[in-house]
Design an enzyme around this catalytic site. Structure first.
Site, PDB file in Angstrom:
ATOM      1  N   LYS A 116      -1.162  51.690  21.613  1.00  0.00           N
ATOM      2  CA  LYS A 116      -1.072  51.505  20.095  1.00  0.00           C
ATOM      3  C   LYS A 116      -1.170  49.949  19.914  1.00  0.00           C
ATOM      4  O   LYS A 116      -2.049  49.906  19.410  1.00  0.00           O
ATOM      5  CB  LYS A 116       0.271  52.242  20.063  1.00  0.00           C
ATOM      6  CG  LYS A 116       0.204  53.625  19.286  1.00  0.00           C
ATOM      7  CD  LYS A 116       1.068  53.827  18.554  1.00  0.00           C
ATOM      8  CE  LYS A 116       1.853  55.349  18.434  1.00  0.00           C
ATOM      9  NZ  LYS A 116       2.296  55.962  19.493  1.00  0.00           N
ATOM     10  N   GLU A 200       5.503  47.330  12.518  1.00  0.00           N
ATOM     11  CA  GLU A 200       4.338  47.281  11.248  1.00  0.00           C
ATOM     12  C   GLU A 200       4.995  47.646   9.198  1.00  0.00           C
ATOM     13  O   GLU A 200       5.723  48.469   9.350  1.00  0.00           O
ATOM     14  CB  GLU A 200       3.318  48.989  11.577  1.00  0.00           C
ATOM     15  CG  GLU A 200       2.878  48.772  12.871  1.00  0.00           C
ATOM     16  CD  GLU A 200       1.279  49.644  12.301  1.00  0.00           C
ATOM     17  OE1 GLU A 200       0.319  49.627  13.620  1.00  0.00           O
ATOM     18  OE2 GLU A 200       1.455  51.020  12.338  1.00  0.00           O
ATOM     19  N   HIS A 235       8.755  62.419  10.797  1.00  0.00           N
ATOM     20  CA  HIS A 235       6.984  61.228  10.994  1.00  0.00           C
ATOM     21  C   HIS A 235       6.713  63.186  12.330  1.00  0.00           C
ATOM     22  O   HIS A 235       5.513  62.229  12.978  1.00  0.00           O
ATOM     23  CB  HIS A 235       7.393  60.195  12.214  1.00  0.00           C
ATOM     24  CG  HIS A 235       8.006  59.456  11.682  1.00  0.00           C
ATOM     25  ND1 HIS A 235       7.474  58.819  10.246  1.00  0.00           N
ATOM     26  CD2 HIS A 235       9.656  58.784  11.754  1.00  0.00           C
ATOM     27  CE1 HIS A 235       8.673  57.655  10.282  1.00  0.00           C
ATOM     28  NE2 HIS A 235       9.107  57.882  10.295  1.00  0.00           N
ATOM     29  N   ARG A 297      -6.408  63.577  22.584  1.00  0.00           N
ATOM     30  CA  ARG A 297      -6.561  65.391  23.941  1.00  0.00           C
ATOM     31  C   ARG A 297      -7.088  65.740  22.478  1.00  0.00           C
ATOM     32  O   ARG A 297      -7.074  65.779  21.467  1.00  0.00           O
ATOM     33  CB  ARG A 297      -5.255  65.042  23.522  1.00  0.00           C
ATOM     34  CG  ARG A 297      -4.388  64.965  22.810  1.00  0.00           C
ATOM     35  CD  ARG A 297      -2.600  65.769  23.373  1.00  0.00           C
ATOM     36  NE  ARG A 297      -1.775  64.700  22.480  1.00  0.00           N
ATOM     37  CZ  ARG A 297      -1.823  64.924  21.059  1.00  0.00           C
ATOM     38  NH1 ARG A 297      -2.204  65.634  20.567  1.00  0.00           N
ATOM     39  NH2 ARG A 297      -0.499  63.765  20.430  1.00  0.00           N
TER      40      ARG A 297
END
Length: 656
Positions: A116, A200, A235, A297
């Protein structure tokens, strides 16, 4: 078209890939672990190869064994599905090295988007907006804690590798950072073999909106519009829909352009999803969305995109992998109606959504023209603790959003599952929630509405239902009693020769209702009439339980509104006489592995203090002290496998 495909996956997605491959005339090859020897996808495939024991690391994550199976079967290509090896560039490289087509993007694209931190830097260079935060290589806890302070709470800790909500923790204050970081790193290491994280800024009122992209090997890249995946828990997505509610044409165009540019930046080929987080405080606006990650994917929620576009994304994957061009341009694509998908899991919303295992004694889904059910299990199969606990995806399509939600709600209301506990009632409540239907919602919607959605312990004191279920047991025992051979034990209902007494009598029989003992009695009127009594409620053995019932060898399941009650005979020999006082006993909430123990015998603890962590079905579950007191005994050891209900430690409560 490629002649054959090996599916390097299991369960629902393996079945879904097999269906399309079979329609295209391809030979299908399954690989399976010892735990999946009798699975539906193994039965569906033209041939199947055992690749190892239940543990994913020794089977579905073992590249060497899968390549060996592909070569032995003569597979022309390998489809990785999602999860497991689907985003491992080494797997794509291994396919290429052995002359096998990988149905997915090139390894270079997977590497570029697989981490990421590097992906954010890459897309930022292409002009795509990213969430503010620290995406660097330094991983010392003290350094990351300082970065979180500089970013400003709340922050989100995210695993650098992988996805699916694993290794992701929201942190609201500095005091919670260290424990959350350690947990995220453990989950990331367990799920992806990489403990690295990034930190973040947590976007307030976040909407999770993603763009489906598709690219061929000839430079053509398109997007297939957006999906809204904002209804999440821990999440992890719960309900997904397409298109996104409140999406403006200018924002759709801006997000589509950003997603296509991100795909072009890495030379992407095949199906992929670019995920964005949008600040939803003032609705969806084209200047308030940020790149999160790219999933290289097929996505779990791809059926909603198929429903609104009329495309088969797996077929497109096969055609692109075979070297064909995309059969359309961006201008050829349009949105038709609205689609919604619900993920039906074996989990218990009333116990914090803990995973639930066991045999599926009943499993039935409704049929309909605009309904689709993707599942990898059938009635009689076992939900094991080894893999993701998804039972099925239920998808509804309608002309409007309300029509699609109405159809999904109705379908969930007619879905029957008995055995493991499920979230079907919770999903239906979500579909019917007025705020989700009409008002603004974001990724925190579920957490804010747990009570209203029924995701809290529910009172289970419906004695009439329990009496009705007990009456079914009595009727079944009467049938079995008629066939009892001399010398075989009597039915529990026959204690004291109750059936043969002249005149009125009452025979007491202890039951277990959802794990708790309940006393019932069989009342005989002396004239052949019998009534089962639980508390003040009565039912005759000829009655039903007032709801759908599923009889099993160990008892009866009563299904009402998506929730189930289990009624069976109490086994006196199953009582743990050594630990009758459960006030301070800490038990394993599910089958799993102990990954951390934070206390030792003699330690003082306070109610709510973290004691241990158990990992099950790829997620961590924190066990806390039930009372103030002293740790009297610890039997849990890190790395040990434990069964549901196993005693892990005992807290001796303070006398006060």
């Amino acid at each position: 078209m490629l002649e054959s495909v090996l599916i390097a996956n299991r369960g629902e997605i393996a079945c879904r890939i097999i269906r399309t491959a079979r329609r295209l005339g391809m030979r299908t090859i399954a690989v399976y672990s010892e735990a999946d020897a009798n699975a539906l996808f193994v039965e569906m495939a033209d041939e199947a190869h055992l690749i190892g024991p239940a543990a994913a690391r020794e089977s579905y994550l073992d590249i060497g064994r899968i390549i060996e199976a592909a070569k032995a079967s003569g597979a022309a290509c390998i489809h990785p599905g999602y999860g497991f090896l689907s985003e491992k560039p080494d797997f794509a490289d291994a396919c290429a090295a052995n002359g096998i087509v990988f149905v997915g993007p090139p390894a270079s694209a997977i590497r570029a988007m697989g981490l990421k931190d590097a992906a954010k830097a890459l897309v930022a260079g292409a002009g795509v907006p990213v969430v503010p935060g620290y995406h660097g290589a330094k991983q010392e806890p003290e350094f990351l804690r300082q970065k979180a302070y500089e970013i400003g709470y709340p922050v989100l800790i995210k695993a650098v590798a992988g996805g699916g909500g694993k290794g992701m923790k929201r942190v609201d204050k500095a005091a919670e950072f260290d424990a959350s970081l350690a947990s995220a790193q453990r989950e990331a290491s367990s799920a992806f073999g990489d403990p690295r994280v990034l930190v973040e800024k947590y976007v307030l009122s976040p909407r999770h909106v993603e763009i489906q992209v598709f690219a061929d090997g000839h430079g053509n890249v398109v997007h297939l519009f957006e999906r809204d995946c904002s209804l999440q828990r821990r999440h992890q997505k719960v309900i997904e829909e397409a298109p996104a509610p409140g999406m403006l044409p200018e924002m759709r165009a801006a997000m589509g352009r950003a997603a296509v540019e991100a795909a072009r930046a890495v030379g992407y080929v095949g199906a992929g999803t670019v995920e964005f987080i949008a600040d939803g405080r003032e609705g969806l606006r084209p200047d308030r969305f940020f790149f999160m990650e790219m999933n290289t994917r097929l996505q779990v929620e791809h059926p909603v995109t198929e429903a609104i576009t009329g495309l088969d994304l797996v077929e497109l994957q096969f055609r692109v992998a075979a070297g064909e061009r995309l059969p359309f341009t961006q201008d050829d694509l349009s949105i038709g109606g609205h689609a919604v998908e619900a993920r039906l899991y074996a989990e218990d919303p009333e116990r914090g959504f803990l995973p639930s295992t066991g045999r599926l004694h009943a499993l039935r889904f409704p049929a309909g023209e605009r309904l689709r059910v993707d599942t990898g299990v059938r009635q009689g199969d076992e939900v094991t603790p080894f893999y993701d606990p998804m039972i099925a995806k239920v998808i509804a399509h309608g002309a409007t959003r309300d029509e699609a939600l109405d159809a999904l709600s109705a379908a969930l209301g007619k879905t029957v599952v008995a055995g493991p506990r499920t979230n079907v009632a919770f999903l239906k409540a979500l579909c019917d929630a007025s705020e989700f239907r009409t008002g603004p919602f974001d990724t925190g919607f579920i957490d804010r509405n747990l009570d209203a959605l029924g995701a809290v312990p529910q009172a289970r004191d419906d004695r009439a239902v329990e009496a009705g279920a007990a009456a079914l047991l009595a009727r079944e025992d009467e049938r079995l009693e008629s066939r009892r051979r001399p010398g075989e034990p009597l039915s529990p209902w026959d204690a004291g020769d109750g059936f043969r007494l002249v005149g009125g009598a009452s025979v007491g029989v202890p039951l277990v209702v959802d794990g708790e003992r309940v006393d019932a009695s069989l009342v005989l009127d002396g004239h052949g009439g019998r009534t089962v009594r639980v508390g003040t409620a009565e039912a005759s053995p000829g009655m039903d339980a007032g709801a759908e019932t599923i009889m099993t060898p160990t008892g009866v399941y009563v299904l009402r509104g998506g929730r189930q009650t289990f009624v069976g005979f109490h086994d006196p020999f199953a009582v743990d006489l050594e630990h009758m006082d459960e006030g301070g006993t800490v038990k394993a909430p599910m089958h799993g592995k102990v990954v951390a123990v934070f206390v030792a015998a003699g330690d003082r603890v306070e109610k709510g203090q973290r004691l241990a962590v158990v990992e099950a079905m790829k997620m961590e579950h924190v066990l806390t002290a039930p009372v103030n007191g002293e740790i009297a005994d610890v039997t849990a050891e890190p790395g040990a496998q434990v069964a549901e209900g196993a005693r892990l430690m005992v807290v001796k409560p303070d006398e006060a």
